[in-house]
Enzyme design. Structure first.
Site: not given
Ligand code: SAH
Length: 213
Positions: A62
């Protein structure tokens, strides 16, 4: 190189302040955490641009602003014991949360991202983080109830299973797909049901069901 990084970091911190990040605790954590540590070598030079960047598997880290903003909203209230994060990704937001809450539980559905995040977190020496490989829609019953839930991927509906794992008066912050766009929602769990407030337009990757081994 270090001087350039420090200069860019200062510029980013000023930008965060200009965009409304006023909480000094959040600002100091954003200053402290080296975002380049979460990125592939080729992208490290972009660590202090205010952009989401690729982390593999079509997922992103993010933007600093969105991490700071979600963190600022979630610490507006006083109960800071246990937080559940859905979407560990590269664990940048996870580490930020670990400086704000006593305990962080974070779930990721893609195995290789989960494994990589484990390594990064051990490098940071944080001992209040539990990482789970699984489908975030299920939350983590065994660790519930939570003071706060933070979702970093966008579902089409508010996941009821996660509301059930919130304490009464607990709060949740999440993006939601609505009418072809995404909005950031702040939800409060009250004895009479949930109260929601729309905060902003945002852009997150989708929250998907199931796991990828
Ligand atoms: N928190 C991160 C952002 C990651 S992007 C940061 O600090 O930058 C969002 C993440 O959510 C991805 O890695 C994706 O694989 C995960 N994701 C999507 N659907 C999900 C689910 N049902 N359970 C767990 N993770 C999920």
């Amino acid at each position: 190189m270090i001087e350039i990084i420090n200069h860019k970091k200062n510029q980013l911190i000023n930008l965060l302040r200009d965009r409304g990040i006023t909480n000094e605790k959040v600002i100091s954590i954003m200053e402290k955490i080296p975002r380049e540590s979460f990125l592939d070598p080729a992208l490290k030079q972009m660590a202090y641009n205010d952009d989401a960047l690729p982390i593999g598997h079509n997922q992103t880290i993010s933007s600093p602003y969105i991490v700071a903003k979600m963190s600022q909203i979630i610490i507006e209230e006083d109960k800071m014991d246990k937080v559940l994060e859905i979407g560990t990704g590269c664990s940048y937001q996870t580490i930020v949360l670990s400086y704000l809450f006593k305990k962080v539980v974070s779930i990721e559905r893609i195995k290789s991202l989960h494994v990589k995040a484990k390594k990064i977190i051990s490098d940071f020496n944080r001992n209040n983080i539990k990482l789970i490989f699984g489908d975030g829609y299920a939350g983590s019953k065994i660790d519930s109830p939570f003071d706060a839930v933070l979702i970093t991927a966008a579902p089409d509906e508010i996941p009821k299973s996660l509301i059930q794992q919130l304490k009464i008066h607990g709060r949740m912050i999440m993006p939601l797909n609505k009418n072809g766009k995404q909005i950031l929602l702040r939800i409060k769990n009250t004895p009479k049901g949930i109260i929601q407030k729309e905060i902003d337009d945002v852009l997150f990757v989708p929250m998907l069901k199931g796991i990828i081994q």
